[in-house]
Design an enzyme around this catalytic site. Structure first.
Site, PDB file in Angstrom:
ATOM      1  N   LYS A  37     -13.405   3.113  -2.721  1.00 22.04           N
ATOM      2  CA  LYS A  37     -14.439   2.338  -2.035  1.00 22.04           C
ATOM      3  C   LYS A  37     -14.544   2.850  -0.605  1.00 22.04           C
ATOM      4  O   LYS A  37     -13.525   3.080   0.058  1.00 22.04           O
ATOM      5  CB  LYS A  37     -14.078   0.846  -2.019  1.00 22.04           C
ATOM      6  CG  LYS A  37     -15.063   0.001  -1.211  1.00 22.04           C
ATOM      7  CD  LYS A  37     -14.708  -1.482  -1.267  1.00 22.04           C
ATOM      8  CE  LYS A  37     -15.710  -2.302  -0.440  1.00 22.04           C
ATOM      9  NZ  LYS A  37     -15.449  -3.756  -0.543  1.00 22.04           N
TER      10      LYS A  37
ATOM     11  N   ASP B 207       0.851  -1.194   0.000  1.00 20.87           N
ATOM     12  CA  ASP B 207       0.000   0.000   0.000  1.00 20.87           C
ATOM     13  C   ASP B 207       0.882   1.238   0.000  1.00 20.87           C
ATOM     14  O   ASP B 207       1.876   1.301   0.735  1.00 20.87           O
ATOM     15  CB  ASP B 207      -0.894   0.038   1.244  1.00 20.87           C
ATOM     16  CG  ASP B 207      -1.864  -1.126   1.306  1.00 20.87           C
ATOM     17  OD1 ASP B 207      -2.346  -1.550   0.232  1.00 20.87           O
ATOM     18  OD2 ASP B 207      -2.140  -1.626   2.413  1.00 20.87           O
TER      19      ASP B 207
END
Length: 396
Positions: free
Chosen positions: A271, A181
Site C-alpha cells: 500500500k 513490524d
C-alpha cells in the site's frame, strides 16, 4: 620471504571481506556502500548484534547463526480486542486461525484493525512489539548462506547508506495485529529522508503487522530487490492462511521495487498512501512476481506508480481501485507513450488467472516517475524462483 602469522591473518580477513561484499544495487540505491571495506564482524549473541547495528562505526556485520529474541524481554498478558472479522473467521472452522489485536493508544475505539471489537485476553512476546533493533548509517548486514535469521524482533533503519542483504526476519507475534513490524524505515535526525538504502535478498515471514513500513521521513533512494515476502501463516485477518498487513509506505519516498516475490497475501502488497497529499511518493515496480494473493495486491491511494514487466498469477485483484493517486500498468495501448516519456521500450505486465489492473490518472504518472523509472531497465516478465542456497530470488 617470511610472512608473519598476523599478516597472513589480515590477508585472510581481506579475502573474507571481499567475498561478502554486496553486488551493485539496481535502481535508485545504486552507489550504496554500506559498511564499505570495514573488516567483517560476526556477532556471537543478541547483545553483540544490537551493539554492532546501533553504533556509529561503519560496519560489515555477518550473520552466520540464528538470533532468537523471543523471551529475552519477557511476555505480557493484557486485554486486547477481538474484532468482528475475527469472530467471523472463527465461525468458519476451516482449519485457519485469525488474529486478535493489541490495543494501541486510545483503546478499543481508536486502534486500527479493531472494528466492532470485543475484549479478549491476549499474550505476546515483548521483544517483537517494543525496542526494535536500531540500525545506524553506513552498515552492511549480510547473512551467510541460509544461516542469517532474526527471530522475534524487527529492524529499525535510521541513517544513510545501509545494505540489508540475505537475512530472514520471522516470528514477530504473528497471532496478533500490531504484534511487530519486520523492517521499519525511520529516517534520520530532524525527520530527514534517508539516502541510499538497499534491501536485497531478504525474506520476511510470520509477522503480526507489516513486513515493511516507513516513517514520514522516508527515503530519496530506496531499492527493494530480490526479496521474498512470504505471507503464509496460520493466523490471518481473512482466515485463509494469507497475511493481510504486508507492506505500507506512508512517507516522502522514491522507490525502486524489482525482482521480488510477493505471495500468499490478501492485501497491502504494498500500500502506498500520501495521507491526503501530505507526502510525495514515486515508485517503479518492475519484474516482480505476485502469486497466490487472495485479496488485493497493490493499493495506491496517493502516489505516482509505474508498473511494468511484472508477472501476476492467481491474483484476483492486482490493484485495488482507488479514486486517489496515479497508477499505470504498461500494456499494448499505452506502451508507446511510456517509451516516448522514458526514452526506452517499456515492458507490459502479464496477468495469468488474474483480474484486470485498473489504472487511474495515468497521464500524470510518467512525468512524475521519469527520474525513478529510468534508473532500472526491466526485462520480460516471468515467474521468479526462490534460491535454495540463500534467501530471496535467485542465487547471490
Amino acid at each position: 620471504m617470511r610472512v608473519s602469522i598476523g599478516a597472513a591473518f589480515m590477508a585472510l580477513v581481506a579475502i573474507a571481506s571481499n567475498s561478502i561484499m554486496a553486488a551493485t544495487a539496481p535502481g535508485l540505491a545504486t552507489g550504496v556502500t554500506g559498511g564499505g571495506n570495514a573488516a567483517p564482524v560476526y556477532p556471537k549473541n543478541i547483545v553483540e548484534l544490537q551493539t554492532y547495528l546501533r553504533d556509529s562505526v561503519p560496519r560489515v556485520i555477518i550473520l552466520n547463526k540464528t538470533f532468537d529474541f523471543r523471551g529475552s524481554e519477557g511476555k505480557k498478558t493484557e486485554t486486547g480486542c477481538r474484532p468482528d472479522y475475527t469472530r467471523e473467521c472463527i465461525a468458519k472452522k476451516n482449519g485457519f486461525k485469525s488474529q486478535d489485536v493489541i490495543l494501541q493508544g486510545g483503546g478499543m475505539a481508536h486502534t486500527g484493525g479493531c472494528s466492532n471489537g470485543q475484549p479478549v485476553s491476549i499474550t505476546y512476546d515483548i521483544a517483537g512489539t517494543k525496542n526494535p533493533l536500531i540500525v545506524s548509517g553506513s552498515k552492511t548486514i549480510r547473512g551467510e548462506g541460509k544461516k542469517g535469521v532474526i527471530i522475534g524482533k524487527g529492524l529499525w533503519l535510521s541513517g544513510d547508506n545501509i545494505i540489508l542483504q540475505n537475512v530472514h526476519i520471522t516470528n514477530l507475534n504473528p497471532h496478533l495485529v500490531w504484534g511487530g513490524d519486520a523492517i521499519y524505515l525511520q529516517g534520520k535526525g530532524n525527520n530527514q529522508p534517508m539516502e541510499k538504502v538497499w534491501i536485497d535478498h531478504v525474506k520476511v515471514s510470520l509477522v503480526g503487522r507489516q513486513m515493511m513500513t516507513t516513517n514520514a521521513a522516508g527515503s530519496n533512494s530506496l531499492t527493494i530487490s530480490n526479496c521474498d515476502f512470504d505471507g503464509q501463516t496460520p493466523y490471518s485477518a481473512s482466515c485463509d492462511g494469507h497475511h493481510y498487513w504486508t507492506n505500507i509506505f506512508v512517507s516522502n519516498l522514491k522507490m525502486t521495487m524489482v525482482n521480488n516475490c510477493i505471495h500468499h497475501t490478501s492485501g497491502r502488497a504494498p500500500k502506498l498512501s500520501s495521507s491526503e497529499g501530505k507526502y510525495l511518493l514515486q515508485a517503479h515496480f518492475a519484474n516482480n512476481y505476485w502469486y497466490d494473493n487472495t485479496g488485493h495486491s497493490l493499493e495506491i491511494d496517493g502516489a505516482y506508480v509505474l508498473s511494468e514487466g511484472n508477472y501476476f498469477k492467481d491474483t484476483p485483484v492486482p490493484n485495488l481501485q482507488e479514486n486517489k493517486g496515479s497508477v499505470m500498468s504498461v500494456n499494448t495501448n499505452n506502451k508507446a507513450a511510456c517509451k516516448a516519456a522514458l526514452g526506452r521500450d517499456c515492458i507490459p505486465d502479464v496477468f495469468v488467472n488474474s483480474g484486470a489492473f485498473v489504472g487511474h490518472s495515468e497521464n500524470e504518472v510518467l512525468p512524475k516517475v521519469k527520474d525513478v523509472a529510468t534508473r532500472f531497465k526491466p526485462t520480460q516478465p516471468k515467474p521468479l524462483s526462490l534460491s535454495a542456497k540463500n534467501f530471496g530470488v535467485g542465487d547471490l
